[in-house]
Design a protein around this motif. Sequence first.
Motif, PDB file in Angstrom:
ATOM      1  N   ARG A  18       0.835  -1.203   0.000  1.00 43.95           N
ATOM      2  CA  ARG A  18       0.000   0.000   0.000  1.00 43.95           C
ATOM      3  C   ARG A  18       0.873   1.258   0.000  1.00 43.95           C
ATOM      4  O   ARG A  18       0.598   2.218  -0.703  1.00 43.95           O
ATOM      5  CB  ARG A  18      -0.923  -0.016   1.208  1.00 43.95           C
ATOM      6  CG  ARG A  18      -1.878   1.131   1.221  1.00 43.95           C
ATOM      7  CD  ARG A  18      -2.976   0.905   2.279  1.00 43.95           C
ATOM      8  NE  ARG A  18      -3.547   2.171   2.582  1.00 43.95           N
ATOM      9  CZ  ARG A  18      -3.331   2.859   3.707  1.00 43.95           C
ATOM     10  NH1 ARG A  18      -2.597   2.352   4.646  1.00 43.95           N
ATOM     11  NH2 ARG A  18      -3.882   4.028   3.883  1.00 43.95           N
ATOM     12  N   HIS A  68     -13.913   2.767   0.105  1.00 41.68           N
ATOM     13  CA  HIS A  68     -13.519   1.392  -0.200  1.00 41.68           C
ATOM     14  C   HIS A  68     -12.134   1.184   0.373  1.00 41.68           C
ATOM     15  O   HIS A  68     -11.174   1.845  -0.034  1.00 41.68           O
ATOM     16  CB  HIS A  68     -13.523   1.156  -1.703  1.00 41.68           C
ATOM     17  CG  HIS A  68     -13.128  -0.228  -2.089  1.00 41.68           C
ATOM     18  ND1 HIS A  68     -13.891  -1.331  -1.787  1.00 41.68           N
ATOM     19  CD2 HIS A  68     -12.028  -0.698  -2.728  1.00 41.68           C
ATOM     20  CE1 HIS A  68     -13.283  -2.412  -2.237  1.00 41.68           C
ATOM     21  NE2 HIS A  68     -12.157  -2.047  -2.813  1.00 41.68           N
ATOM     22  N   GLN A  69     -12.039   0.286   1.348  1.00 40.27           N
ATOM     23  CA  GLN A  69     -10.816   0.052   2.101  1.00 40.27           C
ATOM     24  C   GLN A  69     -10.349   1.380   2.677  1.00 40.27           C
ATOM     25  O   GLN A  69     -11.065   1.992   3.431  1.00 40.27           O
ATOM     26  CB  GLN A  69      -9.774  -0.643   1.242  1.00 40.27           C
ATOM     27  CG  GLN A  69     -10.189  -2.042   0.847  1.00 40.27           C
ATOM     28  CD  GLN A  69      -9.210  -2.705  -0.087  1.00 40.27           C
ATOM     29  OE1 GLN A  69      -8.291  -2.094  -0.610  1.00 40.27           O
ATOM     30  NE2 GLN A  69      -9.424  -3.988  -0.320  1.00 40.27           N
ATOM     31  N   ASN A  70      -9.187   1.870   2.345  1.00 42.49           N
ATOM     32  CA  ASN A  70      -8.699   3.149   2.885  1.00 42.49           C
ATOM     33  C   ASN A  70      -8.743   4.246   1.835  1.00 42.49           C
ATOM     34  O   ASN A  70      -7.944   5.167   1.869  1.00 42.49           O
ATOM     35  CB  ASN A  70      -7.277   2.993   3.415  1.00 42.49           C
ATOM     36  CG  ASN A  70      -7.247   2.273   4.734  1.00 42.49           C
ATOM     37  OD1 ASN A  70      -8.230   1.696   5.160  1.00 42.49           O
ATOM     38  ND2 ASN A  70      -6.120   2.306   5.401  1.00 42.49           N
ATOM     39  N   SER A  71      -9.675   4.159   0.920  1.00 38.91           N
ATOM     40  CA  SER A  71      -9.783   5.143  -0.145  1.00 38.91           C
ATOM     41  C   SER A  71     -11.165   5.781  -0.127  1.00 38.91           C
ATOM     42  O   SER A  71     -12.178   5.091  -0.106  1.00 38.91           O
ATOM     43  CB  SER A  71      -9.529   4.457  -1.491  1.00 38.91           C
ATOM     44  OG  SER A  71      -9.537   5.386  -2.528  1.00 38.91           O
ATOM     45  N   ARG A 100     -10.071  11.138  -5.610  1.00 40.45           N
ATOM     46  CA  ARG A 100      -9.743  10.082  -4.651  1.00 40.45           C
ATOM     47  C   ARG A 100      -8.847  10.636  -3.558  1.00 40.45           C
ATOM     48  O   ARG A 100      -7.908  11.382  -3.836  1.00 40.45           O
ATOM     49  CB  ARG A 100      -9.026   8.922  -5.347  1.00 40.45           C
ATOM     50  CG  ARG A 100      -9.914   8.162  -6.299  1.00 40.45           C
ATOM     51  CD  ARG A 100      -9.128   7.077  -7.040  1.00 40.45           C
ATOM     52  NE  ARG A 100     -10.016   6.348  -7.915  1.00 40.45           N
ATOM     53  CZ  ARG A 100     -10.603   5.206  -7.596  1.00 40.45           C
ATOM     54  NH1 ARG A 100     -10.376   4.670  -6.416  1.00 40.45           N
ATOM     55  NH2 ARG A 100     -11.403   4.603  -8.431  1.00 40.45           N
ATOM     56  N   GLN A 102      -6.670   9.174  -0.142  1.00 38.46           N
ATOM     57  CA  GLN A 102      -6.195   8.033   0.637  1.00 38.46           C
ATOM     58  C   GLN A 102      -6.370   8.366   2.114  1.00 38.46           C
ATOM     59  O   GLN A 102      -5.910   9.409   2.575  1.00 38.46           O
ATOM     60  CB  GLN A 102      -4.730   7.737   0.337  1.00 38.46           C
ATOM     61  CG  GLN A 102      -4.492   7.139  -1.027  1.00 38.46           C
ATOM     62  CD  GLN A 102      -5.185   5.821  -1.214  1.00 38.46           C
ATOM     63  OE1 GLN A 102      -5.950   5.665  -2.134  1.00 38.46           O
ATOM     64  NE2 GLN A 102      -4.949   4.871  -0.349  1.00 38.46           N
ATOM     65  N   ASP A 105      -5.109   4.731   8.458  1.00 35.22           N
ATOM     66  CA  ASP A 105      -5.801   3.711   9.242  1.00 35.22           C
ATOM     67  C   ASP A 105      -6.634   4.373  10.326  1.00 35.22           C
ATOM     68  O   ASP A 105      -6.221   5.383  10.910  1.00 35.22           O
ATOM     69  CB  ASP A 105      -4.793   2.755   9.880  1.00 35.22           C
ATOM     70  CG  ASP A 105      -4.091   1.898   8.840  1.00 35.22           C
ATOM     71  OD1 ASP A 105      -4.650   1.691   7.752  1.00 35.22           O
ATOM     72  OD2 ASP A 105      -2.965   1.443   9.113  1.00 35.22           O
ATOM     73  N   LYS A 108     -12.457   7.365   9.662  1.00 32.45           N
ATOM     74  CA  LYS A 108     -13.803   7.012   9.212  1.00 32.45           C
ATOM     75  C   LYS A 108     -14.523   8.273   8.740  1.00 32.45           C
ATOM     76  O   LYS A 108     -14.282   9.361   9.252  1.00 32.45           O
ATOM     77  CB  LYS A 108     -14.617   6.378  10.346  1.00 32.45           C
ATOM     78  CG  LYS A 108     -13.952   5.191  11.009  1.00 32.45           C
ATOM     79  CD  LYS A 108     -13.884   4.010  10.108  1.00 32.45           C
ATOM     80  CE  LYS A 108     -13.259   2.842  10.841  1.00 32.45           C
ATOM     81  NZ  LYS A 108     -12.441   2.026  10.032  1.00 32.45           N
TER      82      LYS A 108
END
Length: 156
Positions: A18, A68-71, A100, A102, A105, A108
């Motif tokens: 990643r 979507h995931q960390n995007s 987009r 990124q 972690d 939210k």
Amino acid sequence: MRSYDLSPLFRSTVGFDRLSRLLENATTGDDAASSYPPYNIEKLDDNAYRITMAVAGFGLDDLSITVHQNSLIVTGKANKPETSGQFLHRGIAGRAFERRFQLADFIKVANASLLNGLLHIDLAREVPEAMKPRAIPIETARAVNGQTPVLTQQAA
């Protein structure tokens, strides 16, 4: 433009796919395509952020926000209004876009709102309890009446 060869770094790392994609995307970007629509990223406090995008001419039905995931993906598809007149100048962009972001972690999307042509996306860092630092009490051993030491706990 400078070109950096990061292959020596990736030969000696495992599981950082990643990170390598982020570095590659950062070094090979099309500035013209990434400038529309304009946006701000604010840090509101240690655990809150806000992305504000200028989306004049787009309505609620024209915008889409997906994680979507960390995007974080924000797309806009403007419906072309039927106009009978001729434009002498057309300076308000109404073209479709996809932007987009990124996300780190534990970031939210808290909520999103559209007000006066600005799309506000509020983000919050939600670190799980298992990942937060915690104090560990220190125990001491003392002998009671010549018997085996008993462990006692000190207040942390």
